[in-house]
Design an enzyme around this catalytic site. Structure first.
Site, PDB file in Angstrom:
ATOM      1  N   THR A 373     -53.828 -57.481 -19.341  1.00  0.00           N
ATOM      2  CA  THR A 373     -54.723 -58.309 -20.108  1.00  0.00           C
ATOM      3  C   THR A 373     -54.557 -57.789 -21.513  1.00  0.00           C
ATOM      4  O   THR A 373     -53.829 -56.842 -21.737  1.00  0.00           O
ATOM      5  CB  THR A 373     -56.120 -58.071 -19.499  1.00  0.00           C
ATOM      6  OG1 THR A 373     -56.105 -58.583 -18.176  1.00  0.00           O
ATOM      7  CG2 THR A 373     -57.277 -58.648 -20.267  1.00  0.00           C
ATOM      8  N   ASN A 393     -53.683 -62.385 -16.286  1.00  0.00           N
ATOM      9  CA  ASN A 393     -53.923 -61.547 -15.112  1.00  0.00           C
ATOM     10  C   ASN A 393     -52.826 -60.502 -14.972  1.00  0.00           C
ATOM     11  O   ASN A 393     -52.887 -59.473 -15.605  1.00  0.00           O
ATOM     12  CB  ASN A 393     -54.104 -62.355 -13.827  1.00  0.00           C
ATOM     13  CG  ASN A 393     -54.711 -61.493 -12.724  1.00  0.00           C
ATOM     14  OD1 ASN A 393     -55.373 -60.500 -13.023  1.00  0.00           O
ATOM     15  ND2 ASN A 393     -54.490 -61.836 -11.476  1.00  0.00           N
TER      16      ASN A 393
END
Ligand code: GLY
Length: 564
Positions: A373, A393
């Site tokens: 992230t 993700n």
């Protein structure tokens, strides 16, 4: 005498370790008087700061920085992902924006299970079925629409120019790209731009992404969610076996939400609310440790690590059970953040011994959730501040890359609980509250956080790191507040993490005192120094006593602070 010589030798060894560590990683960050951007790439921080210098505010700089990260940092920066933003205006007004991905309308609860009810490996992590409906473009437009001041042309032009001109490969980026090439080949039918033998100092150009950004400049948010871009994107995902439709894209909206607010000592913490677990979990942990004298115990001492670990264990057990998308599940937020509940949660803790996670479940309340992230923090010359965490993700998300449009798609569907009790890619165990449903947002750990002290802006902080995000943010706040560190020093300091299950304390390797590790092991803590070479890459800004700002840009990445 022997004993004194031993102590002197030990002290000198420790001092020389600290000195070499300090020389390698300066303990004072960039200082700025007016405005600052700290992000994962220099190019993005430069573009964000240039927007501030042209008179723009944090929200104008957000759009520029976020989209510049999509160009300069495809590892996590994105058009094909989502995120969360927490703000504090110069007036003291606070709020937060949820632009998390959503499950497609055709999603079903058991979509990642085989006929025997077992999770199908990689289905929720690699390729088109892993993709949630992206929220990033909606997010930056929602923020700009509500608070932005500069025209889109001014904000997007330097980003489009960057995509055309290209971005220079760093050492860390070279390693990341090489490591992921087999996955790029597995997820994509055709060879994608990053699937090449890129070397440090090469320049990668992104002409397709520049075109997509140009359409967004001309047509606004609809230039992504409707029309030709949406048709191309939905068609591409479906051609690769996914289920996202044009209707999914057209109906996506970012949501303004109420942040989670709690006090810790004389600090007011403002953090992200569900569907991120960040704020609630951080509030629980800080509530459980508030009555312990951490400063007295000492930074990263056995006792400090114990108390923080035990609070983390209990908070993550609750996270797994109670938290999910608030538009779909009732979350007993007030109850699980209450002093009495948190005191009760810690009632079975003893410094003598670890509480095994196997003996601990979620707590009971009286009412009938990369790892990869990226976070950036911005303050402007007007006194506004934002903390923004955005993600695909996994590293490069699902690895599925739409060459025609020039970006990676997320694999955020893995943040749902595919099967209650079965861990996701971060080892997090989910329950019914985070099960898959059409148009539901998957639970997150992202924890963009703003801290006030004495009613004034004090800190903006956040990090990538999947399930470790919450505990990284926690340690930065504690390092500054309880252990009197500056922002860069707080960011540099070694970090550890516990998340209930698996029952282990992750520690950055070779950074913790061996005696402390051995004392913890004797008390029943399972220490793991192998699986987390680094924990998080924190970017933060701290307001200093003289009113200037100190950045903390994490040396663990290519993170850079630019200020003026
Ligand atoms: N995908 C990481 C998170 O949202 O927590």
């Amino acid at each position: 005498m022997k004993y004194r010589i031993l102590i002197l030798a030990l002290t000198l060894t420790l001092l020389s370790c600290k000195e070499s560590y300090t020389k390698k990683h300066p303990v004072t960050g960039v200082i700025a008087k007016q405005g600052m951007v700290v992000s994962a790439r220099k190019e993005a921080s430069l573009i964000g700061t240039s927007i501030l210098k042209q008179g723009g505010n944090v929200f104008d700089a957000m759009m520029a920085t976020e989209l510049a990260l999509a160009v300069a940092y495809p590892y996590a920066g994105n058009l094909g992902g989502g995120g969360f933003m927490v703000y504090r205006l110069n007036s003291g007004a606070i709020g937060c924006l949820d632009y998390r991905e959503k499950a497609p309308m055709a999603a079903t609860k058991n979509m990642y299970l085989d006929s025997l009810g077992n999770v199908i490996p990689e289905k929720s992590t690699l390729g088109a079925m892993a993709v949630g409906v992206p929220g990033t473009v909606a997010g930056v437009f929602a923020a700009h629409e509500k608070f932005g001041t500069l025209p889109l042309e001014t904000i997007l032009k330097p980003v489009i120019d960057l995509a055309k001109k290209g971005v220079v490969v760093t050492e860390k980026q070279e390693r990341r790209i090489q490591a992921k090439r087999p996955s790029f080949q597995k997820a994509n039918k055709d060879t994608i731009v990053l699937d090449a033998n890129w070397k440090v100092n090469d320049t990668i150009k992104y002409p397709a992404l520049a075109n997509t950004l140009q359409v967004i400049l001309e047509q606004g948010k609809d230039g992504f969610y409707k029309g030709d871009t949406a048709k191309t994107l939905a068609g591409f995902i479906q051609d690769n076996g996914g289920i996202i439709t044009e209707e999914d894209l057209a109906s996506y909206e970012a949501k303004w939400r109420k942040p989670v607010i709690f006090n810790y000592d004389n600090l007011k913490i403002i953090s992200m609310s569900p569907p991120s677990s960040g704020g609630v979990c951080l509030g629980q942990i800080m509530g459980m440790i508030a009555s312990y004298p951490l400063e007295k115990y000492g930074h990263n001492s056995t006792k400090a690590i114990q108390i923080i670990t035990e609070a983390e264990r209990r908070a993550y057990a609750d996270r797994s059970y109670y938290l999910g998308d608030p538009d779909f599940v009732d979350i007993p937020q007030t109850e699980i953040l209450s002093d009495s509940y948190l005191k009760d949660r810690m009632s079975n803790f003893s410094f003598k011994q670890a509480t095994p996670s196997s003996t601990l479940k979620h707590g009971n309340v009286e009412v009938v959730e990369s790892d990869e992230t990226t976070h950036y923090s911005i303050v402007d010359q007007y006194g506004n501040a934002i903390a923004v965490t955005t993600t695909l993700n996994g590293a490069y998300g699902s690895k599925l890359y739409c060459s025609e449009l020039g970006f990676f798609l997320n694999n955020e569907m893995d943040d749902f609980s595919s099967k209650p009790g079965t861990p996701n890619m971060f080892g997090l165990i989910g329950a019914e509250a985070n099960s898959i449903a059409p148009q539901k947002r998957m639970l997150s750990s992202m924890t963009p956080t703003i801290v006030e002290k004495n009613g004034e802006f004090y800190m903006s902080v956040g990090t990538p790191g999947g399930s470790t995000i919450i505990t990284c943010v926690l340690q930065i706040i504690l390092n500054v507040h309880d252990f009197n560190m500056g922002m860069q020093e707080a960011v540099n300091a070694p970090r550890f993490h516990h998340q209930w299950l698996p029952d282990e304390v992750l520690m950055e390797p070779n950074k913790f005192d061996k005696k402390t590790i051995s004392a913890l092991e004797k008390k029943g803590y399972h220490i793991n120094e192998k699986d987390a070479p680094i924990i998080g890459r924190v970017d933060g800004i701290l307001k200093l006593k003289d009113g200037s700002y100190e950045a903390g840009a994490d040396y663990r990445g290519d993170d850079t602070a630019i200020g003026f």
